[in-house]
Structures are given as structure tokens and as C-alpha cells.
Write a protein that holds these residues in place. Sequence first.
Motif, PDB file in Angstrom:
ATOM      1  N   ARG A  41       0.828  -1.210   0.000  1.00  0.00           N
ATOM      2  CA  ARG A  41       0.000   0.000   0.000  1.00  0.00           C
ATOM      3  C   ARG A  41       0.857   1.251   0.000  1.00  0.00           C
ATOM      4  NH1 ARG A  41      -3.013   1.600   5.339  1.00  0.00           N
ATOM      5  NH2 ARG A  41      -0.841   2.000   5.814  1.00  0.00           N
ATOM      6  N   ASP A  42       1.894   1.250   0.839  1.00  0.00           N
ATOM      7  CA  ASP A  42       2.695   2.450   1.044  1.00  0.00           C
ATOM      8  C   ASP A  42       3.870   2.582   0.078  1.00  0.00           C
ATOM      9  OD1 ASP A  42       0.962   2.921   3.143  1.00  0.00           O
ATOM     10  OD2 ASP A  42       2.307   2.034   4.634  1.00  0.00           O
ATOM     11  N   GLY A  43       4.278   1.476  -0.519  1.00  0.00           N
ATOM     12  CA  GLY A  43       5.415   1.516  -1.444  1.00  0.00           C
ATOM     13  C   GLY A  43       5.020   2.129  -2.771  1.00  0.00           C
ATOM     14  N   GLY A  44       5.993   2.618  -3.472  1.00  0.00           N
ATOM     15  CA  GLY A  44       5.734   3.255  -4.762  1.00  0.00           C
ATOM     16  C   GLY A  44       5.614   2.276  -5.913  1.00  0.00           C
ATOM     17  N   ALA A  45       6.051   1.039  -5.711  1.00  0.00           N
ATOM     18  CA  ALA A  45       6.024   0.057  -6.796  1.00  0.00           C
ATOM     19  C   ALA A  45       4.594  -0.400  -7.069  1.00  0.00           C
ATOM     20  CB  ALA A  45       6.889  -1.141  -6.427  1.00  0.00           C
ATOM     21  N   PRO A  46       4.256  -0.553  -8.342  1.00  0.00           N
ATOM     22  CA  PRO A  46       2.917  -1.043  -8.667  1.00  0.00           C
ATOM     23  C   PRO A  46       2.750  -2.515  -8.281  1.00  0.00           C
ATOM     24  CG  PRO A  46       4.213  -0.784 -10.670  1.00  0.00           C
ATOM     25  CD  PRO A  46       5.045  -0.260  -9.540  1.00  0.00           C
ATOM     26  N   VAL A  47       1.545  -2.867  -7.912  1.00  0.00           N
ATOM     27  CA  VAL A  47       1.214  -4.249  -7.597  1.00  0.00           C
ATOM     28  C   VAL A  47       0.784  -4.964  -8.881  1.00  0.00           C
ATOM     29  CG1 VAL A  47      -0.316  -5.751  -6.249  1.00  0.00           C
ATOM     30  CG2 VAL A  47       0.525  -3.626  -5.258  1.00  0.00           C
ATOM     31  N   PRO A  51      -2.415   0.332 -14.793  1.00  0.00           N
ATOM     32  CA  PRO A  51      -2.625   1.360 -13.754  1.00  0.00           C
ATOM     33  C   PRO A  51      -4.012   1.310 -13.117  1.00  0.00           C
ATOM     34  CG  PRO A  51      -1.558   2.324 -15.672  1.00  0.00           C
ATOM     35  CD  PRO A  51      -1.938   0.919 -16.049  1.00  0.00           C
ATOM     36  N   GLU A  52      -5.045   1.044 -13.901  1.00  0.00           N
ATOM     37  CA  GLU A  52      -6.397   0.972 -13.335  1.00  0.00           C
ATOM     38  C   GLU A  52      -6.535  -0.229 -12.402  1.00  0.00           C
ATOM     39  OE1 GLU A  52     -10.917   0.468 -14.971  1.00  0.00           O
ATOM     40  OE2 GLU A  52      -9.573   1.801 -16.098  1.00  0.00           O
ATOM     41  N   ASP A  53      -6.009  -1.379 -12.826  1.00  0.00           N
ATOM     42  CA  ASP A  53      -6.024  -2.566 -11.967  1.00  0.00           C
ATOM     43  C   ASP A  53      -5.218  -2.318 -10.699  1.00  0.00           C
ATOM     44  OD1 ASP A  53      -7.573  -3.937 -13.801  1.00  0.00           O
ATOM     45  OD2 ASP A  53      -5.890  -5.082 -14.648  1.00  0.00           O
ATOM     46  N   ASP A  54      -4.084  -1.620 -10.849  1.00  0.00           N
ATOM     47  CA  ASP A  54      -3.234  -1.331  -9.705  1.00  0.00           C
ATOM     48  C   ASP A  54      -3.978  -0.474  -8.673  1.00  0.00           C
ATOM     49  OD1 ASP A  54      -0.524  -1.543  -8.494  1.00  0.00           O
ATOM     50  OD2 ASP A  54      -0.597   0.657  -8.689  1.00  0.00           O
ATOM     51  N   ARG A  55      -4.678   0.549  -9.136  1.00  0.00           N
ATOM     52  CA  ARG A  55      -5.461   1.391  -8.217  1.00  0.00           C
ATOM     53  C   ARG A  55      -6.525   0.564  -7.505  1.00  0.00           C
ATOM     54  NH1 ARG A  55      -4.640   5.035 -12.264  1.00  0.00           N
ATOM     55  NH2 ARG A  55      -6.560   4.546 -13.353  1.00  0.00           N
TER      56      ARG A  55
END
Length: 174
Positions: A41-47, A51-55
Amino acid sequence: MRRRFVIEAVMVASYGHLLVPSRPVDYVLPYSSVLELYEMRDGGAPVMEDPEDDRHVKHIIGELIAFFEEPLNRKKIEKAMQVPWRESAPLLLSDMIQFTVVHAVDNAQYGELFDPIETELLLTGMKLDIPLLSDQFEYEDRLVEAGVPVQVYDIEDFEFAVEEGILSDDMSIT
């Protein structure tokens, strides 16, 4: 009867179908995988790559963190953290989903082949005699190659695992 699976907490957030099982499930989470939610949640790396899925996944991660931080749930987790391998009392998300947090303790038995979270997952599965759910083919292959005595289902086979599964007796060679 609830089906139990050892799983990483982030997988529950990443795969929406895990939140709508056809039968009651108990997701057993090593505590370290719950802590990973904060890093994601707090890290800058995408999960996720998109981008939409990541959000969306980060939003679900935030909801899971809030769920685990609810006072009653936090108290159940803190009690489990007092003794190695203790399971928390059930954390009820809905009538179909509950979580159990385990104070898993990494050991050197598989430390060279697997990272600490992977080791805690497989040890939890072994200790509690419940199958793992994974989305990592390499991890699944390494489990088989290492001869780890734990049942593993690929995330794509989740419905089969919930509905039918393979009994431990069916896996023994006679």
C-alpha cells in the motif's frame, strides 16, 4: 464445512473471485503476509501492471488493512502473535469468508530454496495439513522439485479446490 487454504494476503486482494467463493472458505495467512499489505500500500512500486487494476488492488489492500485493524480483529491477531504457530481466532469477513492469521516462524529447513514468505507459507501448509493457493508457477514447481509434502493448487484451479479438491488419501501412492 469450510475449506481451508494457506494463501498470501495480497492474493486475496489481487484476485476478485477469491472474495466470492461458491462455498465457505477460511484463508490462513502467515502474519508476515499481512504485514506485506502495508508495504504494498505504502510503497511506490505497482502491484499490477495496468494502472487501473493497480489502483483497484491497492484500494482492496487498504480495505483488508482496515479489516485487520478493526479492534476485535487486531486483538485476535495480537493474541496469536504471543506464541509461535498459534492461530488467531477466526476473523469473519462475511458468512462465506473468514481469515485465520498464523504466527508462522521461518526455519532453515527450506531457507535456501525459498524466500522467507514462501517458507512460511509452505511450513504453515505442512504444520496445519492444509493446501496452498498460489499464482506463481515457479514456486509451485520448486515445491514439487524439493519434495515438500504439501498440497498446492494454482489460483486458476480455485473453484475446483473449493468444490472438490483432492483428499490427502487420494495423493498417496499405493
